[in-house]
Scaffold this motif. Structure first.
Motif, mmCIF file in Angstrom:
data_model
loop_
_atom_site.group_PDB
_atom_site.id
_atom_site.type_symbol
_atom_site.label_atom_id
_atom_site.label_comp_id
_atom_site.label_asym_id
_atom_site.label_seq_id
_atom_site.Cartn_x
_atom_site.Cartn_y
_atom_site.Cartn_z
ATOM 1 N N UNK A 64 0.834 -1.190 0.000
ATOM 2 C CA UNK A 64 0.000 0.000 0.000
ATOM 3 C C UNK A 64 0.866 1.235 0.000
ATOM 4 N N UNK A 65 0.237 2.426 0.066
ATOM 5 C CA UNK A 65 1.035 3.660 0.128
ATOM 6 C C UNK A 65 1.968 3.624 1.331
ATOM 7 N N UNK A 66 3.228 3.958 1.107
ATOM 8 C CA UNK A 66 4.237 3.831 2.164
ATOM 9 C C UNK A 66 3.861 4.642 3.395
ATOM 10 N N UNK A 67 3.223 5.775 3.190
ATOM 11 C CA UNK A 67 2.693 6.594 4.296
ATOM 12 C C UNK A 67 1.202 6.749 4.018
ATOM 13 N N UNK A 68 0.356 5.958 4.656
ATOM 14 C CA UNK A 68 -1.032 5.857 4.196
ATOM 15 C C UNK A 68 -1.958 6.990 4.613
ATOM 16 N N UNK A 69 -1.745 7.585 5.791
ATOM 17 C CA UNK A 69 -2.706 8.565 6.289
ATOM 18 C C UNK A 69 -1.982 9.722 6.991
ATOM 19 N N UNK A 70 -1.155 10.462 6.299
ATOM 20 C CA UNK A 70 -0.482 11.592 6.944
ATOM 21 C C UNK A 70 -1.495 12.639 7.401
ATOM 22 N N UNK A 71 -1.202 13.271 8.524
ATOM 23 C CA UNK A 71 -2.079 14.339 9.003
ATOM 24 C C UNK A 71 -2.107 15.514 8.044
ATOM 25 N N UNK A 72 -0.972 15.794 7.432
ATOM 26 C CA UNK A 72 -0.875 16.920 6.507
ATOM 27 C C UNK A 72 -0.057 16.502 5.288
ATOM 28 N N UNK A 73 -0.518 16.946 4.126
ATOM 29 C CA UNK A 73 0.182 16.679 2.871
ATOM 30 C C UNK A 73 0.486 18.026 2.226
ATOM 31 N N UNK A 74 1.760 18.311 2.046
ATOM 32 C CA UNK A 74 2.194 19.544 1.404
ATOM 33 C C UNK A 74 2.749 19.182 0.023
ATOM 34 N N UNK A 75 2.262 19.832 -0.995
ATOM 35 C CA UNK A 75 2.781 19.621 -2.348
ATOM 36 C C UNK A 75 3.308 20.956 -2.854
ATOM 37 N N UNK A 76 4.480 20.921 -3.442
ATOM 38 C CA UNK A 76 5.164 22.153 -3.842
ATOM 39 C C UNK A 76 5.109 22.274 -5.362
ATOM 40 N N UNK A 77 4.512 23.348 -5.831
ATOM 41 C CA UNK A 77 4.416 23.578 -7.267
ATOM 42 C C UNK A 77 5.581 24.395 -7.788
ATOM 43 N N UNK A 78 5.941 24.140 -9.041
ATOM 44 C CA UNK A 78 6.917 24.970 -9.756
ATOM 45 C C UNK A 78 8.243 25.074 -9.020
ATOM 46 N N UNK A 79 8.715 23.942 -8.450
ATOM 47 C CA UNK A 79 9.936 23.981 -7.646
ATOM 48 C C UNK A 79 11.195 23.688 -8.450
ATOM 49 N N UNK A 80 11.061 23.568 -9.756
ATOM 50 C CA UNK A 80 12.207 23.483 -10.654
ATOM 51 C C UNK A 80 12.004 24.578 -11.704
ATOM 52 N N UNK A 81 13.043 25.378 -11.961
ATOM 53 C CA UNK A 81 12.908 26.477 -12.918
ATOM 54 C C UNK A 81 12.506 25.954 -14.297
ATOM 55 N N UNK A 82 13.028 24.790 -14.661
ATOM 56 C CA UNK A 82 12.703 24.223 -15.979
ATOM 57 C C UNK A 82 11.222 23.904 -16.093
ATOM 58 N N UNK A 83 10.610 23.423 -15.003
ATOM 59 C CA UNK A 83 9.184 23.105 -15.029
ATOM 60 C C UNK A 83 8.344 24.375 -14.994
ATOM 61 N N UNK A 84 8.776 25.369 -14.221
ATOM 62 C CA UNK A 84 8.058 26.646 -14.215
ATOM 63 C C UNK A 84 8.028 27.233 -15.620
ATOM 64 N N UNK A 85 9.170 27.163 -16.313
ATOM 65 C CA UNK A 85 9.245 27.709 -17.662
ATOM 66 C C UNK A 85 8.340 26.999 -18.640
#
Length: 288
Positions: A64-85
């Protein structure tokens, strides 16, 4: 050490063998894969003394998911300049933060139902918090991390760009859109193989006709906000809790940034690999 979720039970894994934690500890530690983080230091001290070769053979499809039920999930957008571009955005001056709702979490090897015609891939290094807190200095951030894992931030771009401005979280939280695993790898094991600040991130697709294509091939050293910087910035605003998860962003190569745009199709298999951590595999099926 590598810890995982085998059919809903906490295990320590080595290769294709898994040691059941509750049984091996005679009940000292719970079978709940999420519970280990609340007693992380104690658990790691015990776990490093165990002989995993005595465990049972397993298949990755049982994980199953290695961490199945975290209290908080933070996802970071555009954290590589190449992807932002490639996404048409300026390089951010502050972390772009959204969430992937926990109901989207799934195991590292399985089928994912496509939600439509615009489902995209985003290979990501995932950070798991071991010791939480507020106002964690960058210099102390690595000491607060339990380990690292492989994740995919699968994204339905049509839902993501419903309105103006776009909202990220819903389009990235459909069923199965947050595969994570195969295990959480402790930092000492990562460092025995590679530089924890410079890990290769690769993603490839095998199409229904058998052809293969590398989609993403980046390195975590190119993050705009490093892992210590993310821990420090996030904890300056919220309290990080043991077992929380941070999806740290994706390098260039997503389908939405291509001309013409390319998205996942039924019958395709996505393989995501992060150096020193592992591989996850998703097979895509048509929507009902």
């Amino acid at each position: 050490m590598q810890i995982a979720n085998l059919s809903g039970r906490l295990v320590i894994v080595d290769g294709d063998r898994a040691l059941d934690v509750e049984s091996a500890s005679a009940g000292r530690f719970s079978s709940d894969p999420q519970a280990a983080y609340a007693r992380w230091d104690e658990f790691v001290s015990w776990g490093r003394q165990q002989d995993v070769s005595a465990g049972k053979v397993f298949r990755t499809t049982e994980l199953g998911p290695a961490v199945p039920r975290p209290s908080q999930v933070f996802a970071i957008g555009l954290n590589y300049a190449s992807h932002a571009g490639e996404s048409g955005f300026e390089v951010p001056k502050d972390p772009v933060v959204f969430t992937k709702f926990v109901s989207s979490f799934t195991g590292p090897d399985g089928d994912v139902m496509l939600s439509g015609e615009t489902v995209d891939w985003e290979a990501e290094l995932v950070v798991v918090i071991g010791r939480g807190g507020r106002d964690i200095p960058e210099a102390e951030a690595w000491n607060c991390i339990a380990g690292l894992s492989v994740g995919q931030d699968l994204s339905d771009r049509s839902v993501q760009f419903w309105g103006h401005p776009p909202q990220f979280s819903l389009g990235k939280s459909l069923a199965g859109f947050a595969p994570i695993g195969p295990a959480v790898v402790t930092l000492d094991e990562v460092e025995s193989i590679a530089d924890r600040n410079d890990l290769g991130v690769r993603c490839s697709v095998t199409r229904s006709d058998g052809s293969m294509e590398t989609l993403q091939d980046g390195r975590t050293r190119d993050m705009i906000f490093s892992i210590p910087a993310l821990v420090a910035r996030l904890s300056s605003i919220v309290e990080l809790l043991p077992g929380d998860v941070i999806f740290t962003g994706t390098p260039a190569g997503v389908g939405h940034g291509r001309t013409p745009r390319v998205y996942l199709r039924p019958g395709e298999t996505l393989t995501t690999e992060i150096e020193a951590i592992g591989v996850i595999t998703q097979r895509f099926v048509a929507p009902r």
